[in-house]
Motif scaffolding. Structure first.
Motif, mmCIF file in Angstrom:
data_model
loop_
_atom_site.group_PDB
_atom_site.id
_atom_site.type_symbol
_atom_site.label_atom_id
_atom_site.label_comp_id
_atom_site.label_asym_id
_atom_site.label_seq_id
_atom_site.Cartn_x
_atom_site.Cartn_y
_atom_site.Cartn_z
ATOM 1 N N GLN A 1 0.821 -1.210 0.000
ATOM 2 C CA GLN A 1 0.000 0.000 0.000
ATOM 3 C C GLN A 1 0.859 1.266 0.000
ATOM 4 O O GLN A 1 0.475 2.292 -0.551
ATOM 5 C CB GLN A 1 -0.930 -0.008 1.218
ATOM 6 C CG GLN A 1 -2.051 -1.025 1.121
ATOM 7 C CD GLN A 1 -2.853 -1.126 2.403
ATOM 8 O OE1 GLN A 1 -2.323 -0.914 3.509
ATOM 9 N NE2 GLN A 1 -4.131 -1.460 2.293
ATOM 10 N N THR A 2 2.037 1.167 0.597
ATOM 11 C CA THR A 2 2.933 2.325 0.682
ATOM 12 C C THR A 2 3.682 2.569 -0.626
ATOM 13 O O THR A 2 3.757 3.708 -1.113
ATOM 14 C CB THR A 2 3.953 2.124 1.816
ATOM 15 O OG1 THR A 2 3.258 1.948 3.053
ATOM 16 C CG2 THR A 2 4.884 3.338 1.921
ATOM 17 N N TYR A 3 4.200 1.495 -1.223
ATOM 18 C CA TYR A 3 5.091 1.654 -2.372
ATOM 19 C C TYR A 3 4.446 1.331 -3.726
ATOM 20 O O TYR A 3 4.961 1.744 -4.767
ATOM 21 C CB TYR A 3 6.340 0.777 -2.185
ATOM 22 C CG TYR A 3 7.186 1.212 -1.016
ATOM 23 C CD1 TYR A 3 8.023 2.327 -1.120
ATOM 24 C CD2 TYR A 3 7.136 0.530 0.198
ATOM 25 C CE1 TYR A 3 8.791 2.741 -0.045
ATOM 26 C CE2 TYR A 3 7.903 0.941 1.283
ATOM 27 C CZ TYR A 3 8.731 2.044 1.162
ATOM 28 O OH TYR A 3 9.493 2.458 2.228
ATOM 29 N N TYR A 4 3.316 0.607 -3.710
ATOM 30 C CA TYR A 4 2.649 0.285 -4.982
ATOM 31 C C TYR A 4 1.146 0.554 -4.842
ATOM 32 O O TYR A 4 0.320 -0.352 -4.933
ATOM 33 C CB TYR A 4 2.878 -1.188 -5.353
ATOM 34 C CG TYR A 4 4.266 -1.691 -5.037
ATOM 35 C CD1 TYR A 4 5.392 -1.171 -5.681
ATOM 36 C CD2 TYR A 4 4.459 -2.693 -4.077
ATOM 37 C CE1 TYR A 4 6.672 -1.632 -5.376
ATOM 38 C CE2 TYR A 4 5.723 -3.162 -3.769
ATOM 39 C CZ TYR A 4 6.831 -2.620 -4.416
ATOM 40 O OH TYR A 4 8.089 -3.070 -4.116
ATOM 41 N N PRO A 5 0.760 1.793 -4.575
ATOM 42 C CA PRO A 5 -0.632 2.115 -4.229
ATOM 43 C C PRO A 5 -1.663 1.787 -5.304
ATOM 44 O O PRO A 5 -2.841 1.635 -5.003
ATOM 45 C CB PRO A 5 -0.582 3.628 -3.950
ATOM 46 C CG PRO A 5 0.625 4.108 -4.704
ATOM 47 C CD PRO A 5 1.623 2.986 -4.622
ATOM 48 N N LYS A 6 -1.247 1.696 -6.560
ATOM 49 C CA LYS A 6 -2.207 1.427 -7.637
ATOM 50 C C LYS A 6 -2.077 0.005 -8.187
ATOM 51 O O LYS A 6 -2.614 -0.322 -9.240
ATOM 52 C CB LYS A 6 -2.018 2.432 -8.772
ATOM 53 C CG LYS A 6 -2.283 3.873 -8.359
ATOM 54 C CD LYS A 6 -2.110 4.829 -9.528
ATOM 55 C CE LYS A 6 -2.386 6.271 -9.110
ATOM 56 N NZ LYS A 6 -2.213 7.215 -10.243
ATOM 57 N N SER A 7 -1.384 -0.835 -7.470
ATOM 58 C CA SER A 7 -1.106 -2.188 -7.949
ATOM 59 C C SER A 7 -2.253 -3.156 -7.649
ATOM 60 O O SER A 7 -2.951 -3.038 -6.646
ATOM 61 C CB SER A 7 0.175 -2.707 -7.304
ATOM 62 O OG SER A 7 0.356 -4.069 -7.585
ATOM 63 N N LYS A 8 -2.421 -4.156 -8.531
ATOM 64 C CA LYS A 8 -3.410 -5.197 -8.296
ATOM 65 C C LYS A 8 -2.973 -6.129 -7.164
ATOM 66 O O LYS A 8 -3.779 -6.885 -6.631
ATOM 67 C CB LYS A 8 -3.624 -6.015 -9.572
ATOM 68 C CG LYS A 8 -4.355 -5.253 -10.668
ATOM 69 C CD LYS A 8 -4.632 -6.157 -11.859
ATOM 70 C CE LYS A 8 -5.406 -5.412 -12.932
ATOM 71 N NZ LYS A 8 -5.689 -6.278 -14.115
ATOM 72 N N THR A 9 -1.710 -6.050 -6.813
ATOM 73 C CA THR A 9 -1.210 -6.856 -5.699
ATOM 74 C C THR A 9 -1.959 -6.515 -4.418
ATOM 75 O O THR A 9 -2.218 -7.388 -3.581
ATOM 76 C CB THR A 9 0.301 -6.613 -5.498
ATOM 77 O OG1 THR A 9 0.984 -6.896 -6.707
ATOM 78 C CG2 THR A 9 0.860 -7.491 -4.387
ATOM 79 N N ILE A 10 -2.327 -5.255 -4.256
ATOM 80 C CA ILE A 10 -3.057 -4.816 -3.062
ATOM 81 C C ILE A 10 -4.421 -5.492 -2.994
ATOM 82 O O ILE A 10 -4.867 -5.923 -1.922
ATOM 83 C CB ILE A 10 -3.201 -3.281 -3.047
ATOM 84 C CG1 ILE A 10 -1.825 -2.622 -2.904
ATOM 85 C CG2 ILE A 10 -4.120 -2.834 -1.915
ATOM 86 C CD1 ILE A 10 -1.855 -1.122 -2.973
ATOM 87 N N LEU A 11 -5.095 -5.607 -4.147
ATOM 88 C CA LEU A 11 -6.403 -6.265 -4.175
ATOM 89 C C LEU A 11 -6.275 -7.714 -3.725
ATOM 90 O O LEU A 11 -7.084 -8.223 -2.940
ATOM 91 C CB LEU A 11 -6.990 -6.202 -5.581
ATOM 92 C CG LEU A 11 -7.346 -4.818 -6.116
ATOM 93 C CD1 LEU A 11 -7.829 -4.922 -7.559
ATOM 94 C CD2 LEU A 11 -8.415 -4.171 -5.247
ATOM 95 N N TYR A 12 -5.248 -8.376 -4.231
ATOM 96 C CA TYR A 12 -5.018 -9.783 -3.877
ATOM 97 C C TYR A 12 -4.744 -9.927 -2.376
ATOM 98 O O TYR A 12 -5.347 -10.767 -1.699
ATOM 99 C CB TYR A 12 -3.839 -10.311 -4.695
ATOM 100 C CG TYR A 12 -3.351 -11.665 -4.256
ATOM 101 C CD1 TYR A 12 -4.045 -12.825 -4.583
ATOM 102 C CD2 TYR A 12 -2.178 -11.792 -3.504
ATOM 103 C CE1 TYR A 12 -3.594 -14.069 -4.176
ATOM 104 C CE2 TYR A 12 -1.721 -13.032 -3.100
ATOM 105 C CZ TYR A 12 -2.434 -14.170 -3.443
ATOM 106 O OH TYR A 12 -1.986 -15.399 -3.038
ATOM 107 N N LEU A 13 -3.847 -9.098 -1.859
ATOM 108 C CA LEU A 13 -3.490 -9.193 -0.446
ATOM 109 C C LEU A 13 -4.643 -8.795 0.462
ATOM 110 O O LEU A 13 -4.822 -9.358 1.550
ATOM 111 C CB LEU A 13 -2.254 -8.331 -0.156
ATOM 112 C CG LEU A 13 -0.946 -8.792 -0.815
ATOM 113 C CD1 LEU A 13 0.175 -7.801 -0.539
ATOM 114 C CD2 LEU A 13 -0.557 -10.183 -0.327
ATOM 115 N N ASN A 14 -5.440 -7.821 0.026
ATOM 116 C CA ASN A 14 -6.610 -7.415 0.799
ATOM 117 C C ASN A 14 -7.586 -8.566 0.950
ATOM 118 O O ASN A 14 -8.115 -8.837 2.042
ATOM 119 C CB ASN A 14 -7.313 -6.232 0.126
ATOM 120 C CG ASN A 14 -6.968 -4.912 0.801
ATOM 121 O OD1 ASN A 14 -6.816 -4.857 2.018
ATOM 122 N ND2 ASN A 14 -6.841 -3.860 0.028
#
Length: 325
Positions: free
Chosen positions: A47-60
């Motif tokens: 969330q800090t370094y890749y705020p627009k990444s799909k990785t955040i959706l997966y981890l969420n």
């Protein structure tokens, strides 16, 4: 660190954690909690370094599932049945809350269409409800009992028949979600237009209040449950169309599993609505207004609290436990 390197470094750990949650390869809640801490750290980093990444959706998504898994497998939580209603369903409703919103918007959009169609086309109500039903209701209105149709049949027979039919509609609405949500939309279209034209018909005949104080004794829970079942169907469709970071088959399995739980959660409300329709609605014309309105407000308040307010309360409580875990 570049995102590609971040993913490569943690991919194996995430996959193992995913197997622990969805494959049940880990049964020790302490071990799950330990892995969960690493997952939260990875999510915060992303969330800090890749705020627009799909990785955040997966981890969420993985984090939300982890919460449910840990909460359910705590040693002190021995009653699976209570946990299902008290925590699991509310957390799922919170997780998929946007589909609940979509379902309400879609359904009541169709209700509006039904009412407007009935207002501008005199034949529309007969097309939707059928000539026999309309003629019978007109006769009942002339006799001073607009909703006498609910007095037909025995209490027990009406209760069983109505409940089974409503459960069937709910199951059909969910299963039809496999067609990308379009099947669910058609079920909501039919029921929404029928409700809108039905209520406008009573309004046009000058007995709108009499219909409301009777029909909505059972209708508050019945219609609300139909909307929630529609939301489950939309979720199922979305799991096929929008798998996000999962494979389509994995996403579909998650959609089926979560959707069935939400569908099952509506059954007690559907059964109670059937009971009210079979045993109470038929006496609405002789009830004082305060009693019929009170029943409507209580039933609507119960189901609204469980699906619209309680999920946020449970989610907030679990968020506060982040530091503890």
């Amino acid at each position: 660190m570049r995102e590609v390197a971040f993913i490569k470094q943690n991919k194996e750990k995430w996959l193992n954690f995913e197997k622990a949650i969805f494959g049940r390869t880990l049964k020790n809640p302490d071990e799950l909690a330990s892995l969960y801490i690493h997952l939260v750290n990875d999510l915060s980093y992303a969330q800090t370094y890749y705020p627009k990444s799909k990785t955040i959706l997966y981890l969420n998504h993985l984090t939300a599932k982890a919460f449910q898994k840990i909460y359910k497998t705590k040693r002190e939580d021995t009653n699976r049945f209570v946990s299902f209603w008290k925590n699991e369903v509310p957390l799922l409703i919170y997780q998929y809350r946007r589909y609940v919103l979509y379902a309400f918007i879609i359904f009541f959009g169709f209700v509006t269409i039904g009412a407007l169609s009935a207002a501008f086309d005199d034949t529309f109500v007969r097309i939707i409800l059928g000539d026999d039903y309309v003629n019978m209701t007109l006769e009942n209105i002339d006799k001073g009992d607009p909703i006498a149709v609910y007095k037909n049949g025995s209490n027990w027979g009406s209760f069983i028949g109505i409940t089974l039919n409503n459960i069937y509609i709910g199951i059909k609405s969910f299963i039809y979600g496999v067609f990308g949500g379009l099947g669910t939309g058609l079920v909501m279209l039919y029921n929404g237009i029928m409700l809108g034209s039905f209520q406008y018909f009573f309004y046009e005949q000058g007995v709108f209040w009499e219909s409301v104080r009777g029909i909505w004794i059972h209708g508050a829970m019945e219609i609300f449950a139909i909307v929630i079942e529609g939301a489950a169907g939309l979720m199922l469709g979305a799991s096929i169309l929008f798998p996000k970071t999962y494979s389509r088959s994995t996403s579909f399995k998650i959609g089926i599993k979560d959707g069935v739980k939400i569908l099952i959660s509506t059954f007690p409300f559907t059964i109670l609505a059937g009971f009210l329709e079979g045993y109470v609605t038929r006496y609405s014309n002789i009830m004082p207004n305060w009693l019929s309105v009170g029943i409507i407000l209580i039933t609507l308040g119960m189901i609204s609290y469980y699906y619209l307010i309680y999920p946020f309360i449970v989610h907030h409580k679990l968020n506060k436990s982040h530091a503890i875990i």
